[in-house]
Motif scaffolding. Structure first.
Motif, PDB file in Angstrom:
ATOM      1  N   ALA A 175       0.890  -1.169   0.000  1.00 13.82           N
ATOM      2  CA  ALA A 175       0.000   0.000   0.000  1.00 13.82           C
ATOM      3  C   ALA A 175       0.922   1.211   0.000  1.00 13.82           C
ATOM      4  O   ALA A 175       2.136   1.066   0.144  1.00 13.82           O
ATOM      5  N   ASP A 179      -0.742   6.706   2.805  1.00 16.73           N
ATOM      6  CA  ASP A 179      -2.172   6.410   2.965  1.00 16.73           C
ATOM      7  C   ASP A 179      -2.416   5.668   4.279  1.00 16.73           C
ATOM      8  O   ASP A 179      -3.432   5.887   4.947  1.00 16.73           O
ATOM      9  N   VAL A 180      -1.465   4.789   4.641  1.00 18.63           N
ATOM     10  CA  VAL A 180      -1.635   3.997   5.872  1.00 18.63           C
ATOM     11  C   VAL A 180      -1.633   4.918   7.089  1.00 18.63           C
ATOM     12  O   VAL A 180      -2.497   4.812   7.959  1.00 18.63           O
ATOM     13  N   GLU A 183      -4.779   7.196   7.122  1.00 14.36           N
ATOM     14  CA  GLU A 183      -5.973   6.473   7.555  1.00 14.36           C
ATOM     15  C   GLU A 183      -6.005   6.374   9.085  1.00 14.36           C
ATOM     16  O   GLU A 183      -7.027   6.613   9.721  1.00 14.36           O
ATOM     17  N   ASN A 192      -2.425  -0.031   9.902  1.00 18.70           N
ATOM     18  CA  ASN A 192      -2.204  -1.388   9.386  1.00 18.70           C
ATOM     19  C   ASN A 192      -0.740  -1.771   9.556  1.00 18.70           C
ATOM     20  O   ASN A 192       0.145  -0.932   9.371  1.00 18.70           O
TER      21      ASN A 192
HETATM   22  C1  LIG Z   1      -5.809  -1.346   5.980  1.00 19.06           C
HETATM   23  O1  LIG Z   1      -6.282  -2.680   6.091  1.00 19.06           O
HETATM   24  C2  LIG Z   1      -7.666  -2.811   5.838  1.00 19.06           C
HETATM   25  C3  LIG Z   1      -8.051  -4.243   6.131  1.00 19.06           C
HETATM   26  O2  LIG Z   1      -7.239  -5.122   5.459  1.00 19.06           O
HETATM   27  C4  LIG Z   1      -7.956  -2.422   4.402  1.00 19.06           C
HETATM   28  O3  LIG Z   1      -9.321  -2.494   4.140  1.00 19.06           O
HETATM   29  C5  LIG Z   1      -7.481  -0.992   4.195  1.00 19.06           C
HETATM   30  O4  LIG Z   1      -7.638  -0.627   2.835  1.00 19.06           O
HETATM   31  C6  LIG Z   1      -6.029  -0.839   4.566  1.00 19.06           C
HETATM   32  N1  LIG Z   1      -5.652   0.553   4.485  1.00 19.06           N
HETATM   33  C7  LIG Z   1      -4.703   1.018   3.689  1.00 19.06           C
HETATM   34  C8  LIG Z   1      -4.460   2.483   3.723  1.00 19.06           C
HETATM   35  O5  LIG Z   1      -4.040   0.305   2.975  1.00 19.06           O
END
Ligand SMILES: *[C@@H]1O[C@H](CO)[C@@H](O)[C@H](O)[C@H]1NC(C)=O
Ligand SMILES: *[C@@H]1O[C@H](CO)[C@@H](O)[C@H](O)[C@H]1NC(C)=O
Ligand SMILES: *[C@@H]1O[C@H](CO)[C@@H](O)[C@H](O)[C@H]1NC(C)=O
Ligand SMILES: *[C@@H]1O[C@H](CO)[C@@H](O)[C@H](O)[C@H]1NC(C)=O
Ligand SMILES: *[C@@H]1O[C@H](CO)[C@@H](O)[C@H](O)[C@H]1NC(C)=O
Ligand SMILES: *[C@@H]1O[C@H](CO)[C@@H](O)[C@H](O)[C@H]1NC(C)=O
Ligand SMILES: *[C@@H]1O[C@H](CO)[C@@H](O)[C@H](O)[C@H]1NC(C)=O
Ligand SMILES: *[C@@H]1O[C@H](CO)[C@@H](O)[C@H](O)[C@H]1NC(C)=O
Ligand SMILES: *[C@@H]1O[C@H](CO)[C@@H](O)[C@H](O)[C@H]1NC(C)=O
Length: 574
Positions: A175, A179-180, A183, A192
């Motif tokens: 990812a 973004d992680v 979020e 995550n």
């Molecule tokens: C974080 O993990 C969740 C569950 O797997 C997923 O739906 C979400 O897209 C992830 N967030 C990012 C920013 O990758």
């Protein structure tokens, strides 16, 4: 800037230095010029391609190699879409705090489309350091090694190794890491966890689509080689081992150590460990492996294992298409705090050192997590932490908030009011059983931008006391601008009466990052001989995001040589 020519840039700068005449030339010392173009680059890992932020298109970024006494001049151009700064982790930056890098602490970010030139001289440091982005979570992919060889004419305090290899341990998300963190900041929940660990950017044999790129580290029978291991992972302490081989630790954080032998290392993010490895096994292929040391109970973590391969050059040639399986490596259990602690407490300086004995500032800082109760006007989607809270973290109950209009250093230097206050507490505002079952009433810290003022030359002791608020956890605490002596480490609550007797005042190790044990403490000492604003923080980036930081404001001493240099002409402002 599009077509800026690297050679032109170097000769231009060289000219400026010659003309300025104020540049002190050390015998044999050199000035190294580099240009870092930070940009999105297609990087494929775990079967998927991402637009990864890199330096000069490389992941990990370029290794910088200098000798002690040399000067680095690195022009950083931000062609990414994020604010950016670069930190030279562990470099003391004597009088050049402007070049240290943490965003909003020593500089405002290099905005997309802009540049900033970091200039600094390295004095009296030898070994392995590294550089990394110090803005949001960009350091997930913006990092590289910074090797300081002995000054010309001097040598290692051990037999010159046949080969040297850098092993950068990293963490990869399937990812965009920005973004992680965004979020997590939005929801208040824990971010995550990563999908892989890496060695020199490669996950290794135990991940999909990775096997063909596993890093090979060469050795030959009878050779003694130097491995420079760096934990560049974002959020995880890591165990590290090499199958069937003992490792002799000779340095850490660019300071030499009294050699000791072990089969496993534990590095918190930010820490480096230099080890000698002797090729004394049957010529073959052996796994080099790293995986999590996870001290927090019950928290999710990435439990995968990254590998590289130690390959004897004289290993028998495998038959075509039949590459022999490397000898497997054994790592400690994820929660093996005993092994982590045995390793951390094995470090000594090579000789007796001058530890400050009389203390001018005796500080006691709690370090740990917290939970913010949700404000009434917050939607529940923003309160996804435990029981409808938001995660936080603090030192002495202050959850550090970065300014956004001036860097702390600029505000301090120019006397701009309203950016920070100087009332960071010397002691916890409330005394409690830090490592016991902490009452829920104590869990919510106070957000603020507070610094602790130190007079130039003051001798400082800091007790770093972990708390069990929400959960106890190992915290790798990193101080910018300084190396410090680690006098003692222990479990439970620090007891000044009984624990002071355990202080090593003879040959304590010199470090820039100390892993404060889970439900435990560490005591460090340093002399405040470098003016500037210096952040001290947990090097788990998720904890910085939550506020596990503070900053020291070290005042100028007497005269030019004890004072911060003026800011560079291209210093980024907000
Ligand atoms: C974080 O993990 C969740 C569950 O797997 C997923 O739906 C979400 O897209 C992830 N967030 C990012 C920013 O990758
Ligand atoms: C690897 O690929 C296999 C087959 O596509 C899949 O079942 C497995 O979940 C993948 N493993 C990981 C760690 O992604
Ligand atoms: C890692 O965690 C997953 C999911 O919790 C589990 O299924 C797996 O067995 C774990 N792997 C190891 C090596 O502990
Ligand atoms: C470590 O984890 C194992 C299970 O994986 C558990 O049995 C053990 O009690 C844990 N040890 C500690 C010290 O938490
Ligand atoms: C959340 O609430 C439950 C039920 O009231 C309680 O048992 C638990 O301890 C709480 N957890 C936290 C982290 O406050
Ligand atoms: C800088 O920002 C802080 C916090 O928003 C504010 O209180 C302060 O007045 C600002 N300072 C200046 C000089 O604009
Ligand atoms: C911690 O204290 C709380 C409140 O006093 C209590 O409810 C809880 O059971 C205690 N937890 C442990 C592990 O002792
Ligand atoms: C931190 O400060 C807040 C606000 O004063 C208080 O509610 C909380 O109990 C304090 N916690 C600690 C550990 O000092
Ligand atoms: C980028 O930095 C500027 C200050 O130079 C700040 O105002 C802005 O909010 C930052 N942008 C982000 C996305 O953090």
């Amino acid at each position: 800037m599009e077509a800026f020519n690297n050679n032109a840039w170097c000769s231009f700068l060289f000219g400026v230095l010659l003309l300025s005449g104020s540049f002190v030339v050390f015998a044999n010392a050199e000035t190294h010029y580099h240009e870092f173009i930070v940009q999105a680059t297609k990087v494929k890992r775990l079967c998927k391609t991402h637009n990864t932020i890199t330096v000069n298109g490389q992941y990990p970024g370029p290794t910088l190699e200098i000798n002690d006494g040399d000067t680095l001049v690195v022009k950083v151009t931000n062609k990414a879409r994020y604010n950016l700064t670069i930190h030279w982790h562990g470099i003391r930056q004597m009088r050049t705090a402007w070049a240290d890098g943490p965003e909003f602490v020593t500089q405002c970010p290099i905005r997309p489309g802009s540049s900033y030139t970091y200039r600094f001289t390295v004095q009296g440091q030898e070994g392995t350091l590294w550089w990394h982005a110090h803005s949001s979570w960009l350091r997930a992919t913006v990092y590289g090694a910074l090797i300081i060889h002995p000054a010309a004419g001097s040598s290692y305090p051990f037999t010159k190794p046949m080969r040297e290899n850098v092993l950068l341990l990293g963490e990869w998300w399937d990812a965009n890491p920005i973004d992680v963190v965004r979020e997590a900041t939005r929801t208040g929940a824990a971010p995550n966890v990563s999908n892989a660990y890496t060695i020199n950017g490669q996950p290794g044999d135990f991940y999909n689509c990775s096997r063909k790129d596993t890093v090979i580290v060469p050795i030959d029978a009878g050779e003694t080689n130097l491995l420079r291991v760096i934990n560049a992972a974002l959020n995880q302490e890591l165990f590290f081992t090499v199958a069937n081989h003992m490792l002799t630790v000779v340095g850490a954080d660019a300071s030499y150590t009294k050699p000791f032998t072990t089969n496993v290392l534990m590095l918190g993010p930010g820490q480096t460990t230099d080890v000698l490895i002797l090729g004394n096994q049957v010529p073959a292929r052996y796994y080099i492996a790293a995986r999590a040391y996870q001290s927090a109970q019950g928290a999710p973590f990435d439990n995968t294992t990254t590998t590289a391969i130690l390959e004897y050059k004289s290993a028998p040639c495998p038959a075509k298409g039949l590459i022999s399986t490397p000898v497997s490596a054994t790592l400690p259990a994820f929660n093996d705090t005993n092994t982590a602690n045995t390793f951390t407490t094995s470090f000594r300086s090579p000789k007796q050192v001058a530890v400050p004995i009389t203390i001018d500032e005796s500080l006691f800082f709690t370090v740990g997590l917290g939970l913010f109760n949700c404000p009434k006007n917050f939607h529940s989607s923003r309160c996804q932490g435990p029981n409808g809270t938001r995660f936080g973290a603090s030192m002495n109950n202050v959850s550090f908030v970065l300014p956004s209009n001036f860097s702390l250093l600029q505000a301090a230097h120019q006397g701009i009011p309203g950016v920070f206050t100087t009332d960071f507490p010397a002691n916890p505002p409330v005394t409690f059983d830090y490592t016991g079952n902490v009452s829920r009433a104590l869990w919510q810290p106070v957000p603020a931008t507070k610094v602790y003022k130190l007079k130039f030359g003051s001798r400082v002791q800091v007790v770093l006391q972990g708390t069990n608020i929400f959960t106890g956890e190992n915290h790798p605490i990193h101080l910018h601008g300084y190396d410090f002596y680690v006098l003692a480490i222990g479990f439970g609550n620090f007891n000044p009466q009984t624990d002071s007797a355990k202080f090593n005042l003879v040959d304590p190790p010199l470090r820039n990052t100390i892993a404060v044990p889970v439900s435990g403490w560490a005591v460090i000492r340093f002399v405040a001989d470098n003016p500037g604003v210096w952040i001290m923080h947990c090097h788990l980036d998720v904890h910085i995001t939550w506020g596990l930081s503070m900053a020291f404001l070290v005042e100028n001493g007497v005269g030019k040589l004890q004072s911060l240099e003026p800011p560079p002409a291209d210093y980024p402002v907000c």
